[in-house]
Scaffold this active site. Structure first.
Site, mmCIF file in Angstrom:
data_model
loop_
_atom_site.group_PDB
_atom_site.id
_atom_site.type_symbol
_atom_site.label_atom_id
_atom_site.label_comp_id
_atom_site.label_asym_id
_atom_site.label_seq_id
_atom_site.Cartn_x
_atom_site.Cartn_y
_atom_site.Cartn_z
ATOM 1 N N GLY A 20 26.036 -25.742 23.236
ATOM 2 C CA GLY A 20 25.006 -24.726 23.415
ATOM 3 C C GLY A 20 23.674 -25.260 23.932
ATOM 4 O O GLY A 20 22.621 -24.685 23.643
ATOM 5 N N ASP A 37 25.846 -17.811 21.881
ATOM 6 C CA ASP A 37 25.054 -19.044 21.819
ATOM 7 C C ASP A 37 23.558 -18.755 21.661
ATOM 8 O O ASP A 37 22.871 -19.409 20.872
ATOM 9 C CB ASP A 37 25.221 -19.868 23.109
ATOM 10 C CG ASP A 37 26.602 -20.474 23.238
ATOM 11 O OD1 ASP A 37 27.535 -19.967 22.583
ATOM 12 O OD2 ASP A 37 26.748 -21.450 24.000
HETATM 13 O O1 PMV Z 1 31.049 -23.168 26.281
HETATM 14 P P1 PMV Z 1 30.459 -22.553 25.069
HETATM 15 O O2 PMV Z 1 30.352 -23.447 23.919
HETATM 16 O O3 PMV Z 1 29.225 -21.775 25.339
HETATM 17 O O4 PMV Z 1 31.527 -21.486 24.518
HETATM 18 C C1 PMV Z 1 31.911 -20.385 25.232
HETATM 19 C C2 PMV Z 1 32.639 -19.461 24.311
HETATM 20 C C3 PMV Z 1 33.627 -18.585 25.038
HETATM 21 O O5 PMV Z 1 34.199 -17.740 24.059
HETATM 22 C C4 PMV Z 1 34.730 -19.413 25.655
HETATM 23 C C5 PMV Z 1 32.951 -17.748 26.103
HETATM 24 C C6 PMV Z 1 31.916 -16.751 25.606
HETATM 25 O O6 PMV Z 1 31.021 -16.448 26.385
HETATM 26 O O7 PMV Z 1 32.017 -16.274 24.474
#
Ligand code: PMV
Length: 319
Positions: free
Chosen positions: A88, A133
């Protein structure tokens, strides 16, 4: 001068499935991005001594457009979160920048920082992604996305809408947990992994079934967390990792790190975030600092960078 910081995050359960409406649980971790801002004496914004570059400093330039258009700043950034590690870093940079600019304008508040930072991320990342995030980074603690309404530990934070889609974000009370993060140092690309799962899910009912199974594992994990059943949480992490592997988003290194962590006593281990590289997390047995150290060493032997963290760190703050 104003300084603000915002934490990175790990996804404990539900990555990828959250894109299809299943719940996900993310938690802030105390690896922080710090941003300082002061009004510039000349009509030019600089970041760490370099002229602001719209593509290079995508989040910063969009945050300025959103909060203080037509003003110029001298800014510095400093990050404990490696980018591309699935922790994040991009969201934390957006949130910290927004928080610092809001404070300078006299109006920092976590909910509005989460909303503006999500807009900034959306634009900077070319229109994709959920607000998981940015909300975890702004609010801190643990954040449940699309969780069961009125479920265990559910206390609503806010809802974020984008076109047809909406996400219900709430705070989730975690029991004390010790996680060991293993950053494989292979760069994962969220957009690539999300698109790959998208093609798989569009083509086969089997992939859609796996996505629903991840949703069921998340529901089970929420119940285990609420009951303080860490063995159950660990088993759910292992199951989640297997399902994500079937979806095609794990890598040999992520698998090896999870296996190595389990072998030295982790209660469970899984990749975290989009996969395709990036990081994994292992759950250490409670109150056993030596076990956490053993897991960290085992991950380092696999070539990963290890961080021992307590998920649920404080959200964005002015320093
Ligand atoms: O790449 P990260 O840690 O931001 O994770 C993305 C999470 C997903 O579920 C794969 C995509 C999303 O936007 O929720």
């Amino acid at each position: 001068m104003v300084a603000a910081s915002a934490p990175g995050k790990v996804i404990l359960f539900g990555e990828h499935a959250v894109v299809y409406g299943e719940p996900a649980l993310a938690a802030a971790v105390d690896l922080r991005v710090r941003v300082t801002v002061e009004p510039a004496s000349r009509d030019a914004t600089t970041v760490n001594g370099h002229p602001l570059h719209e593509a290079h400093h995508a989040q910063i330039s969009r945050a300025i457009d959103a909060i203080s258009p037509k003003r110029f700043f001298t800014m510095t950034t400093d990050s404990q979160v490696q980018s591309g590690a699935g922790l994040g870093s991009s969201a934390a940079l957006s949130v910290a920048t927004v928080a610092a600019l809001q404070e300078l304008e006299g109006a920092f508040d976590r909910e509005s920082a989460a909303r503006v930072a999500y807009d900034v991320e959306w634009a900077a990342q070319g229109g994709r992604g959920s607000p998981t995030d940015t909300t975890a980074s702004a609010a801190g603690g643990a954040v449940l996305v699309n969780g069961p309404v009125g479920g265990a530990g559910d206390s609503p934070l806010w809802e974020i809408r984008r076109g047809e889609r909406s996400w219900r974000l709430s705070r989730f009370e975690l029991p004390p947990l010790t996680l060991v993060i293993g950053n494989t140092r292979e760069r994962g690309k969220t957009a690539v992994e999300v698109a790959k799962v998208g093609r798989f899910a569009a083509r086969t009912g089997f992939a859609r079934e796996i996505v629903r199974d991840i949703g069921k594992v998340t529901h089970g994990a929420l119940a285990s967390l609420a009951a303080g059943d860490l063995d159950g949480v660990g088993r759910a992490m292992d199951k989640d990792h297997n399902l994500l592997t079937i979806l095609g988003v794990s890598t040999a290194r992520l698998d090896a790190c999870c296996e190595a962590a389990r072998k030295v006593g982790a209660l469970g281990a899984k990749l975290t975030g989009s996969g395709g590289g990036g990081s994994m997390i292992a759950l250490a047995p409670p109150g056993d600092a030596e076990a956490a150290q053993r897991i960290a060493k085992a991950l380092e032997r696999q070539g990963a960078t290890a961080h021992i963290v307590t998920p649920g760190a404080e959200g964005a703050r002015v320093e």
